[in-house]
Structures are given as structure tokens and as C-alpha cells.
Design a protein around this motif. Structure first.
Motif, PDB file in Angstrom:
ATOM      1  N   LEU A 134     101.561  -8.161   3.970  1.00  0.00           N
ATOM      2  CA  LEU A 134     100.861  -6.881   3.988  1.00  0.00           C
ATOM      3  C   LEU A 134      99.845  -6.781   5.123  1.00  0.00           C
ATOM      4  N   ALA A 135      99.172  -7.883   5.464  1.00  0.00           N
ATOM      5  CA  ALA A 135      98.233  -7.829   6.589  1.00  0.00           C
ATOM      6  C   ALA A 135      98.973  -7.564   7.890  1.00  0.00           C
ATOM      7  N   ASN A 136     100.145  -8.158   8.058  1.00  0.00           N
ATOM      8  CA  ASN A 136     100.922  -7.927   9.280  1.00  0.00           C
ATOM      9  C   ASN A 136     101.389  -6.485   9.393  1.00  0.00           C
ATOM     10  N   VAL A 137     101.965  -5.968   8.315  1.00  0.00           N
ATOM     11  CA  VAL A 137     102.501  -4.602   8.358  1.00  0.00           C
ATOM     12  C   VAL A 137     101.363  -3.586   8.522  1.00  0.00           C
ATOM     13  N   ASN A 138     100.265  -3.783   7.784  1.00  0.00           N
ATOM     14  CA  ASN A 138      99.144  -2.860   7.862  1.00  0.00           C
ATOM     15  C   ASN A 138      98.533  -2.837   9.261  1.00  0.00           C
ATOM     16  N   ALA A 139      98.370  -4.015   9.875  1.00  0.00           N
ATOM     17  CA  ALA A 139      97.798  -4.071  11.221  1.00  0.00           C
ATOM     18  C   ALA A 139      98.709  -3.395  12.232  1.00  0.00           C
ATOM     19  N   GLU A 140     100.021  -3.599  12.099  1.00  0.00           N
ATOM     20  CA  GLU A 140     100.946  -2.957  13.025  1.00  0.00           C
ATOM     21  C   GLU A 140     100.867  -1.435  12.908  1.00  0.00           C
ATOM     22  N   MET A 141     100.715  -0.928  11.688  1.00  0.00           N
ATOM     23  CA  MET A 141     100.559   0.520  11.504  1.00  0.00           C
ATOM     24  C   MET A 141      99.296   1.018  12.182  1.00  0.00           C
TER      25      MET A 141
END
Length: 544
Positions: free
Chosen positions: A337-344
Motif C-alpha cells: 500500500l505504501a508503494n501504490v499510494n506513493a506512486e499515485m
């Protein structure tokens, strides 16, 4: 598609770097208090229902009632956050949450809390959370430098998971000694702390809010952006295929604690604390791990770890083994979730950031809410073990798809605002509400450049549709071989002015420049508005 890979040029910021910024640090600490209060409330609400008939469904519905408002309201909340002062919006919503927490406290103290009312107030609390999430997520890029966004996203996950470790443990002790009402009361205090921090915060460079878009138009604009952005859709799919099976762990864990492991509220708090500790460790190690592994390798490893954790928690009724299995589950949760959220956050341009993040939160919360209900119903019908094994199987299938839908590589993508279109020279200025507006752009292209021009214009199409075009087409007159006419429709003149004045990015500019390099001379642009909106003959006569 090129996918994300680690390299020396992509060294992540220190996990603690954003906390050196005073404004971010103060708000992060206050939000940590609010997160602890939220988890205490969740545990309290679930424990009030644990001894009712149909407890599997009722306990799972606590999570559904908390997250369903995000599914229903996140996009409207994103519109509000993109069009109004985010600080004032956040303050108002936190005061509403304080009122809801106080109502939960008073009704529990007076023993007037049937399951239906508890779920209703939990839903109301979820409404406040739904209004908070897009505004807070959109504020973060304004608080820390761009290079620290991934670290800030990991710190956000650490905050949630510290709360997940501390909140349930505190709630378990309080419930065992004093009952559920003090848990709800402390939640009210926690949100008062966050409100106070927001009141004290004075943004150094306050975000200038232009004339707000009309609500429905802004809502449609956000939806258009997501619909026509392959990168955003890819990130949403990655979130969804992980969250739906992972929601079984959270939704059914109270029942595992009570029925399979024979634990009380304190034991349940210990299980959640193990998950939280794993997530905290994962958040702290994320920067180091990301320097050695690609984002897609991290997704693969995290998915396999979560699959194993689901299997052990569901099938092995041994407390120490379950506790050990929950540690890597927490690490995997924060990693994905940290990876996906940061990419967004890195990809979305500022004009639509809150709306784009709101859609992400709809997928995240909607996947959890629907998943929790499905897993709860399956557990009632087929038992806890089968529900967990089914979730583990689905998680494994979703993990394999990370090789089919990998995360995109955003390191070289230019997301800075770019107002590069030439100034409009018009015979008259249409009213901003006039529409629809038909824009035509005529290009001269030599026959040998036709094919690369068509490829380049496909990227231009995406930029037009993301920033406002309802329809787009590229045509060529049958009378000649070297003319092409781009045609697109924008809902209103005001919407087209927003395209000119802030919606385009450096990536959009590069796409248009690639197409222009293949043409001869300057394109000929025309803006066609409805005939009734133009100057009349009488208007011209009076002006002579």
C-alpha cells in the motif's frame, strides 16, 4: 510498458526525512493520535457485537460500515478538497468526528446501543473519515519535497500501523477493566488533538484556490481523468487485487481470537499489535529494501508472504504460530500500500490530485468493505478455516498478476504543470458557462511522416481527454493527402480555459511537441462555440 526498477539514480530518501519539516511533523503526530483513537473505537465496536447471534456477519459489518462511506463519498470529498481550502475542510470534519465519538460514548454509558445503532454511528464516523482522506492525502505533497513523498507515504503507513499496534492493546486493557465506553471517550479526545493541530497550522504558502468548478462538472472532470489515464488505472488494479483477499485477515481476526484461539479482548489486541509491529518494521525497512529490489519484485514477495500468513492464521489454532504469521502480514501490507499510494501521489497533477486519490481510496476502502462482507458471509456458511483458505488462494492468484500488470516506472515522467499553449486571440470572449465548445486543429503532414504522426497523436488524444475533452477524433479531408484535422469537444468555455491555464503537465507538452515536430508550419486552431453564444448583428451595430 517500462516498469519500475531500482537503481543508483533512484535512491530513496531516509525513512525519517519528512519529519524534519516542522509542519509535517506536528500534523503527523496529531494524526497518529487520531489513528490510535480510530483503532480503539473499531476494537470497542467489534467487541460489543462479539456475543450477539450472527456475530460473524455483525463483526464483519463493523469494517463494512467504517469503509462503505469512503466507497460512496470519497470522490465527492475529492471534489471539495480540490476546490476549497483544505485546512478549513479538515478542521470542520474533525469537529464532526468529535461529536460522533461523544454520541457513541454517551449511548454506551447509558446502555442504549443496539447493534443497528452502533453500526449507524460507525457509518457516520466513516463519513467523516471519507471526507478527511482525500484532503489529507492531497496536502502531503504541499508539506514535503517531491523527493520525500515515498518516505512520507511510508510514514503515513507507519502512523496507521503504530496506531494498529497501540490502539487495540490499549482498548483491550480498557475493555477488560472498565468496559467499552472509555474507549469511545478517548477517541473523542484523540480527534480533538488533531483538530487543535490543524487550527494551529498556518501554511507558509497557502494554496490559492481559483473560482471553484461547479460540483457536477468537477466530479465529471475527475472521472474523465481516471478513465483516460492508463497509469492510474494500472495502480488502481494493483491495489484492488491485493486488498480484496487481504481484507479477510482484518474482518475475521476477532472471530479467530475468540473462537479458534480462545482469547479475550486483550488477546485480540495482542494479535492486532503483532500485525502493527510487522507493519512498522516494514515501513522502516522499506527505503532500504526499495534500494535493492524493484517495486514489482516487492509486490511479488509481499503477495507470497501474505498468502502464507492467511493460510497459517486460518488453519493453525496455535497462538504463537499465529502471532509469528501476523508479523510478515503486517510487513507485506505496508509494502504494497505504501508503494501504490506513493506512486499515485507522484503521478497525479495538482489540479486533480485529491480527486484521483479519492478514486484510489474508493478502490481501497471499497475492496475492504465488500471483501469483509463476503468473507464474513462465507465464514458463517462454510466456517472460518475455509474462508481464510479461499482468501489465501485469491491472494496467490492476484500476486501472479503483478507480472501481468506491473507498476509503471514514473522516474522519468514529467508531472510539473506546464501552461504552454499560446495565448488566445479572440474576436470576443465567450461566457465561461457557454458550451459545449468544439476545438479544431489543422495539421499539414507529409505522406512519409503519416504513420509516426498518427502514433504521436494517440498520446495527444490521451492528454486532451484527461484534461477536459469529452470526445476526440482525428480526421483527414478526402480531397488532399497531407492535411489532418484534430477535433475535440470540451463541456464548456470555462473548462477549456482551465486546460489552457493549469491542467496540462510537462508530459503532455512532450507528447504534443513530438506530434508538432512531424508537421509543416504552425497548426491552425479554431474554437467553435454555440451560435447563440456569439455576438449578434445588433451587438455589432451598437458597437460601431
Amino acid at each position: 510498458m517500462v516498469t519500475a526498477a531500482a537503481g543508483p539514480a533512484d535512491r530513496p530518501a531516509s525513512a525519517w526525512a519528512p519529519l524534519r519539516t516542522a509542519a509535517y511533523r506536528n500534523l503527523w503526530l496529531a494524526l497518529l493520535a487520531a489513528n490510535i483513537g480510530t483503532w480503539m473505537q473499531t476494537v470497542g465496536a467489534q467487541w460489543l457485537l462479539i456475543h450477539h447471534s450472527n456475530a460473524s456477519t455483525l463483526v464483519a459489518l463493523v469494517q463494512t460500515a467504517s469503509l462503505l462511506p469512503v466507497l460512496l463519498l470519497a470522490l465527492p470529498a475529492g471534489v471539495l478538497a480540490d476546490n476549497f481550502d483544505r485546512r478549513h475542510l479538515l478542521i470542520a470534519v474533525q469537529l464532526f468526528l468529535v461529536v460522533v465519538a461523544l454520541a457513541l460514548t454517551l449511548l454506551t454509558v447509558t446502555d442504549r446501543m443496539p447493534p443497528a445503532l452502533l453500526l449507524t454511528l460507525t457509518f457516520a464516523f466513516g463519513v467523516g473519515q471519507a471526507l478527511t482522506l482525500p484532503a489529507w492525502a492531497a496536502v502531503i505533497p504541499e508539506l514535503v519535497p517531491q523527493g520525500q513523498l515515498r518516505a512520507a507515504s511510508a510514514l503515513g503507513s507507519i502512523s496507521v500501523n503504530v496506531a494498529r499496534a497501540v490502539g487495540p492493546a490499549v482498548a483491550g486493557v480498557l475493555i477488560a477493566r472498565t468496559g467499552v465506553a472509555p474507549v469511545f471517550a478517548l477517541n473523542a479526545v484523540a480527534f480533538l488533538i488533531f483538530t487543535y493541530a490543524l487550527v494551529r497550522w498556518r501554511p507558509g504558502n497557502a494554496r490559492a484556490v481559483e473560482v471553484p468548478e461547479r460540483f457536477a462538472a468537477a466530479l465529471r472532470a475527475g472521472g474523465r481523468y481516471v478513465k483516460h489515464s492508463p497509469t492510474v488505472r494500472r495502480l488502481l488494479r494493483r491495489s484492488l487485487v491485493f486488498v480484496v483477499p487481504a481484507s479477510a485477515l482484518w474482518a475475521l481476526l476477532p472471530l479467530v481470537a475468540a473462537r479458534r484461539l480462545g482469547l479475550g479482548s486483550g488477546g485480540y489486541g495482542l494479535l492486532l499489535a503483532a500485525l502493527g509491529v510487522g507493519a512498522i518494521v516494514g515501513g522502516l525497512l522499506l527505503a532500504v529494501i526499495r534500494a535493492r529490489l524493484s517495486a514489482n519484485q516487492l509486490l511479488l514477495i509481499a503477495g507470497v508472504l501474505f498468502t502464507i500468513s492467511l493460510t497459517v492464521v486460518g488453519a493453525v489454532p496455535v497462538v504463537p504460530l499465529v502471532l509469528l504469521a501476523l508479523l510478515p502480514a503486517g510487513m507485506a501490507w505496508v509494502t504494497v500500500l505504501a508503494n501504490v499510494n506513493a506512486e499515485m501521489q507522484l503521478f497525479l497533477p495538482s489540479w486533480v490530485r485529491a480527486r484521483g486519490l479519492a478514486v484510489y481510496q474508493v478502490c481501497f476502502a471499497g475492496g475492504q468493505a465488500v471483501g469483509a462482507l463476503v468473507w464474513g458471509l462465507l465464514a458463517d456458511v462454510a466456517g472460518l478455516v475455509l474462508a481464510y483458505l479461499a482468501a489465501a488462494g485469491l491472494m496467490l492468484v492476484g500476486t501472479v498478476t503483478s507480472q501481468i500488470w506491473p507498476l509503471p516506472d514514473l522516474r522519468t515522467v514529467n508531472r510539473d504543470p506546464a501552461a504552454y499553449w499560446p495565448e488566445l486571440h479572440l474576436a470576443y470572449e465567450p461566457d465561461p458557462g457557454v458550451g459545449p465548445v468544439l476545438v479544431t486543429v489543422q495539421y499539414t503532414v507529409q505522406p512519409e511522416r503519416t504513420q509516426p504522426f498518427l502514433v504521436a497523436m494517440d498520446l495527444v488524444r490521451g492528454a486532451r481527454q484527461r484534461t477536459g475533452a469529452m470526445r476526440w477524433g482525428l480526421f483527414r479531408p478526402a480531397e488532399t493527402t497531407n492535411l489532418f484535422v484534430e477535433v475535440y469537444v470540451v463541456p464548456s468555455w470555462g473548462e477549456h480555459l482551465r486546460q489552457h491555464g493549469g491542467r496540462l503537465t510537462g508530459e503532455d507538452r512532450q507528447a504534443e511537441e513530438r506530434a508538432r515536430e512531424l508537421t509543416d508550419g504552425e497548426p491552425e486552431v479554431r474554437h467553435l462555440v454555440p451560435a447563440a453564444a456569439g455576438p449578434t448583428l445588433r451587438d455589432n451595430d451598437e458597437g460601431v
